[in-house]
Design a protein around this motif. Sequence first.
Motif, mmCIF file in Angstrom:
data_model
loop_
_atom_site.group_PDB
_atom_site.id
_atom_site.type_symbol
_atom_site.label_atom_id
_atom_site.label_comp_id
_atom_site.label_asym_id
_atom_site.label_seq_id
_atom_site.Cartn_x
_atom_site.Cartn_y
_atom_site.Cartn_z
ATOM 1 N N ASN A 177 -19.650 4.039 6.193
ATOM 2 C CA ASN A 177 -18.716 5.140 6.088
ATOM 3 C C ASN A 177 -17.434 4.539 5.500
ATOM 4 O OD1 ASN A 177 -16.419 6.641 7.075
ATOM 5 N ND2 ASN A 177 -17.834 7.737 8.415
ATOM 6 N N TRP A 178 -16.939 5.099 4.388
ATOM 7 C CA TRP A 178 -15.802 4.494 3.670
ATOM 8 C C TRP A 178 -14.659 4.157 4.635
ATOM 9 C CZ3 TRP A 178 -10.857 3.969 2.384
ATOM 10 C CH2 TRP A 178 -10.525 3.404 1.152
ATOM 11 N N GLY A 179 -14.274 5.131 5.471
ATOM 12 C CA GLY A 179 -13.136 4.931 6.371
ATOM 13 C C GLY A 179 -13.399 3.831 7.395
ATOM 14 N N ALA A 193 -17.461 -0.010 -4.601
ATOM 15 C CA ALA A 193 -16.966 -0.805 -3.469
ATOM 16 C C ALA A 193 -17.648 -2.172 -3.468
ATOM 17 C CB ALA A 193 -17.229 -0.070 -2.162
ATOM 18 N N THR A 194 -18.939 -2.165 -3.832
ATOM 19 C CA THR A 194 -19.679 -3.429 -3.930
ATOM 20 C C THR A 194 -18.978 -4.376 -4.898
ATOM 21 O OG1 THR A 194 -21.766 -2.362 -3.448
ATOM 22 C CG2 THR A 194 -21.898 -4.394 -4.717
ATOM 23 N N LYS A 195 -18.603 -3.843 -6.047
ATOM 24 C CA LYS A 195 -17.931 -4.653 -7.068
ATOM 25 C C LYS A 195 -16.585 -5.158 -6.540
ATOM 26 C CE LYS A 195 -16.387 -2.655 -10.878
ATOM 27 N NZ LYS A 195 -14.991 -3.121 -10.796
ATOM 28 N N ASP A 249 -9.456 8.358 7.300
ATOM 29 C CA ASP A 249 -9.907 9.740 7.144
ATOM 30 C C ASP A 249 -10.810 9.919 5.927
ATOM 31 O OD1 ASP A 249 -7.810 9.164 5.480
ATOM 32 O OD2 ASP A 249 -7.062 11.226 5.438
ATOM 33 N N ARG A 250 -10.946 8.878 5.083
ATOM 34 C CA ARG A 250 -11.868 8.995 3.944
ATOM 35 C C ARG A 250 -13.272 8.747 4.471
ATOM 36 N NH1 ARG A 250 -9.656 5.712 -1.229
ATOM 37 N NH2 ARG A 250 -7.450 5.778 -0.834
ATOM 38 N N GLY A 251 -14.003 9.814 4.768
ATOM 39 C CA GLY A 251 -15.251 9.650 5.509
ATOM 40 C C GLY A 251 -16.506 9.619 4.669
ATOM 41 N N LEU A 300 -7.061 -8.342 -11.937
ATOM 42 C CA LEU A 300 -7.565 -7.017 -11.550
ATOM 43 C C LEU A 300 -8.807 -7.149 -10.675
ATOM 44 C CD1 LEU A 300 -7.262 -5.343 -15.071
ATOM 45 C CD2 LEU A 300 -5.616 -5.255 -13.169
ATOM 46 N N ALA A 301 -8.905 -6.282 -9.663
ATOM 47 C CA ALA A 301 -10.068 -6.296 -8.766
ATOM 48 C C ALA A 301 -10.446 -4.858 -8.406
ATOM 49 C CB ALA A 301 -9.742 -7.082 -7.496
ATOM 50 N N GLY A 302 -11.722 -4.649 -8.083
ATOM 51 C CA GLY A 302 -12.184 -3.314 -7.687
ATOM 52 C C GLY A 302 -12.132 -2.349 -8.858
ATOM 53 N N ASP A 303 -11.784 -1.088 -8.584
ATOM 54 C CA ASP A 303 -11.758 -0.077 -9.646
ATOM 55 C C ASP A 303 -10.675 -0.355 -10.688
ATOM 56 O OD1 ASP A 303 -13.868 1.273 -8.579
ATOM 57 O OD2 ASP A 303 -12.764 3.092 -8.053
ATOM 58 N N ALA A 304 -9.668 -1.131 -10.344
ATOM 59 C CA ALA A 304 -8.670 -1.513 -11.358
ATOM 60 C C ALA A 304 -9.348 -2.363 -12.429
ATOM 61 C CB ALA A 304 -7.529 -2.288 -10.706
ATOM 62 N N GLU A 350 0.861 -1.191 0.000
ATOM 63 C CA GLU A 350 0.000 0.000 0.000
ATOM 64 C C GLU A 350 0.893 1.235 0.000
ATOM 65 O OE1 GLU A 350 -3.304 1.039 -0.182
ATOM 66 O OE2 GLU A 350 -2.262 2.970 -0.047
ATOM 67 N N ARG A 351 0.657 2.114 -0.970
ATOM 68 C CA ARG A 351 1.547 3.286 -1.094
ATOM 69 C C ARG A 351 1.365 4.287 0.048
ATOM 70 N NH1 ARG A 351 -1.635 6.090 -6.163
ATOM 71 N NH2 ARG A 351 -3.546 6.371 -4.991
ATOM 72 N N SER A 352 0.130 4.374 0.606
ATOM 73 C CA SER A 352 -0.111 5.360 1.669
ATOM 74 C C SER A 352 0.593 4.932 2.949
ATOM 75 C CB SER A 352 -1.598 5.479 1.987
ATOM 76 O OG SER A 352 -2.336 5.591 0.821
HETATM 77 C C1 LIG Z 1 -19.123 10.108 -5.804
HETATM 78 C C2 LIG Z 1 -18.870 8.646 -5.575
HETATM 79 C C3 LIG Z 1 -19.789 7.886 -4.849
HETATM 80 C C4 LIG Z 1 -19.592 6.505 -4.669
HETATM 81 N N1 LIG Z 1 -20.527 5.786 -3.988
HETATM 82 C C5 LIG Z 1 -20.392 4.445 -3.895
HETATM 83 C C6 LIG Z 1 -21.395 3.646 -3.240
HETATM 84 O O1 LIG Z 1 -22.386 4.149 -2.714
HETATM 85 N N2 LIG Z 1 -21.231 2.290 -3.206
HETATM 86 C C7 LIG Z 1 -20.138 1.688 -3.752
HETATM 87 O O2 LIG Z 1 -20.057 0.448 -3.714
HETATM 88 N N3 LIG Z 1 -19.151 2.422 -4.341
HETATM 89 C C8 LIG Z 1 -19.253 3.771 -4.442
HETATM 90 N N4 LIG Z 1 -18.281 4.503 -5.054
HETATM 91 C C9 LIG Z 1 -17.107 3.827 -5.609
HETATM 92 C C10 LIG Z 1 -16.066 3.433 -4.566
HETATM 93 O O3 LIG Z 1 -15.660 4.531 -3.785
HETATM 94 C C11 LIG Z 1 -14.840 2.861 -5.301
HETATM 95 O O4 LIG Z 1 -15.283 2.051 -6.349
HETATM 96 C C12 LIG Z 1 -14.003 2.012 -4.363
HETATM 97 O O5 LIG Z 1 -13.396 2.823 -3.365
HETATM 98 C C13 LIG Z 1 -12.892 1.299 -5.160
HETATM 99 O O6 LIG Z 1 -12.115 0.545 -4.284
HETATM 100 P P1 LIG Z 1 -10.709 -0.008 -4.756
HETATM 101 O O7 LIG Z 1 -10.139 -0.690 -3.542
HETATM 102 O O8 LIG Z 1 -10.832 -0.760 -6.012
HETATM 103 O O9 LIG Z 1 -9.842 1.286 -5.111
HETATM 104 P P2 LIG Z 1 -9.346 2.455 -4.160
HETATM 105 O O10 LIG Z 1 -10.329 2.740 -3.096
HETATM 106 O O11 LIG Z 1 -8.938 3.567 -5.078
HETATM 107 O O12 LIG Z 1 -8.047 1.845 -3.449
HETATM 108 C C14 LIG Z 1 -6.866 1.594 -4.180
HETATM 109 C C15 LIG Z 1 -5.717 1.472 -3.181
HETATM 110 O O13 LIG Z 1 -4.532 1.164 -3.901
HETATM 111 C C16 LIG Z 1 -3.487 2.011 -3.451
HETATM 112 N N5 LIG Z 1 -2.582 2.196 -4.593
HETATM 113 C C17 LIG Z 1 -2.870 2.773 -5.789
HETATM 114 N N6 LIG Z 1 -1.801 2.762 -6.590
HETATM 115 C C18 LIG Z 1 -0.803 2.152 -5.894
HETATM 116 C C19 LIG Z 1 0.556 1.838 -6.199
HETATM 117 N N7 LIG Z 1 1.103 2.151 -7.369
HETATM 118 N N8 LIG Z 1 1.293 1.198 -5.254
HETATM 119 C C20 LIG Z 1 0.755 0.855 -4.049
HETATM 120 N N9 LIG Z 1 -0.528 1.149 -3.701
HETATM 121 C C21 LIG Z 1 -1.296 1.781 -4.619
HETATM 122 C C22 LIG Z 1 -4.182 3.305 -3.038
HETATM 123 O O14 LIG Z 1 -3.400 4.053 -2.128
HETATM 124 C C23 LIG Z 1 -5.469 2.771 -2.415
HETATM 125 O O15 LIG Z 1 -5.330 2.479 -1.043
HETATM 126 C C24 LIG Z 1 -18.438 5.878 -5.222
HETATM 127 C C25 LIG Z 1 -17.492 6.644 -5.923
HETATM 128 C C26 LIG Z 1 -17.709 8.010 -6.108
HETATM 129 C C27 LIG Z 1 -16.706 8.801 -6.904
#
Ligand SMILES: Cc1cc2nc3c(=O)[nH]c(=O)nc-3n(C[C@H](O)[C@H](O)[C@H](O)COP(=O)(O)OP(=O)(O)OC[C@H]3O[C@@H](n4cnc5c(N)ncnc54)[C@H](O)[C@@H]3O)c2cc1C
Length: 383
Positions: free
Chosen positions: A81-83, A299-301, A22-24, A283-287, A14-16
């Motif tokens: 709450n995301w956080g 987040a559901t996905k 704090d992501r609330g 790939l998983a999540g937003d990736a 994790e890069r952070s």
């Molecule tokens: C306005 C808005 C409303 C939303 N509402 C909802 C909702 O109601 N329900 C829902 O399911 N989803 C919702 N979402 C979507 C949800 O927030 C995201 O889809 C979810 O956070 C994706 O999770 P993730 O773990 O795939 O990616 P992220 O949350 O982006 O996490 C990726 C992680 O990878 C780390 N990272 C990235 N690059 C690197 C690197 N090179 N090296 C090491 N670490 C790295 C980051 O630091 C981070 O911790 C919403 C989005 C938006 C914009």
Amino acid sequence: MAISRAGHDVTVLERSDGDLTDRGFGIALPTPLHATLLSKGYLPSDAPALSIPHRLWLTRESSGDGWRELWRQTPQLITCNWGLLWKSLRTNVPDESYLTGRRVTGLRRDSDGRAVVSVEGEPDTAYDLVIGADGHRSVVRGLVEPHAAPAYAGYVAFRGVTPLRSIEHDRELTELLSDTGLTVMYDGGHLIVYAIPDAHGGRLINWVMYAEPPTETEIDPLRGVFAPDTAVDGLLAWSRELAAARLPARINQIITATPADGLGLQPVVDLTLRTSADAPFLLAGDANAVTRPHTGSGATKALQDALGLEEAMTTTPSLVDALKVYDTERNPASNEIVELGRRIGRDQAEYTPDWTTMDAASTAAYVTATWSGQTHYLLPAED
Ligand SMILES: Cc1cc2nc3c(=O)[nH]c(=O)nc-3n(C[C@H](O)[C@H](O)[C@H](O)COP(=O)(O)OP(=O)(O)OC[C@H]3O[C@@H](n4cnc5c(N)ncnc54)[C@H](O)[C@@H]3O)c2cc1C
């Protein structure tokens, strides 16, 4: 968590630095998925969450002050709450496996078919499998589907979080938000409002408002949530004006009550992929495809991807075959939710009907047509 449950040794890079509590902002989850996460032990039983069984669709009354009800429905909705959700999931990952301050800067396949990972300031390390759960700007995605990048949808999400007590003078609205999410329709967009838990047993109001920004705005689709103290200040001021012009005054008090550090603005983006895994990368999540926020499913996905991965890795002995099973299940499911997000964006933000002429029957028919029969927790079959 998913693959360690399937019996593998896992390292999280994790890069952070530190935690991400704090992501609330609010996250909505389907009630059945939330129940699965509890029963499988992904979430502890005391993970903060609210059940919001009602959704009320509204539009502004012509006087501007109050609202006119369009439609009521009963989603299968849990809000988090995301956080706090992150914190609850994080409790299941041992500290020795979760390495913070590790930015992945490069990836490649070696001659044995293993994945070699470069981390800033460290020697390269080879792994049998790399799971790209690195968000919408994923570096791992480049190894699975080179050149794929999220595309800007043409409008932005203005979002905020404010304590429920900041509108407590409006008792009726405060009580309504205890079990009801609001969807406020206006020309060129809509506002979503629902309560989420805070870290102290209280409640916050989470809201997201969609609209096309002024034409001169330059949008970088790959930038995430903008901080209010950057060049985006002008856009936030524009968003506040827009809220005052489009929302019922009683609803706009939620936006005006929101403190500056509770505001965010981000471009709406999306992305479908042809494939979600190519061994040794997955790939998983937003990736793995990016859905517009309307589906409440990012987040559901990500969580469904994790469950799908655990299932594939548990039931399929060969790693390469397990990745194929995952890809066969999760790639079409991910793309389907992206397409639903595009249709909702089209019908409820880009090309909106004249809501002043709509009633419950026409709103129900309009929204249901957008869904095209797709099963989804925000629009259960009984609605
Ligand atoms: C306005 C808005 C409303 C939303 N509402 C909802 C909702 O109601 N329900 C829902 O399911 N989803 C919702 N979402 C979507 C949800 O927030 C995201 O889809 C979810 O956070 C994706 O999770 P993730 O773990 O795939 O990616 P992220 O949350 O982006 O996490 C990726 C992680 O990878 C780390 N990272 C990235 N690059 C690197 C690197 N090179 N090296 C090491 N670490 C790295 C980051 O630091 C981070 O911790 C919403 C989005 C938006 C914009």
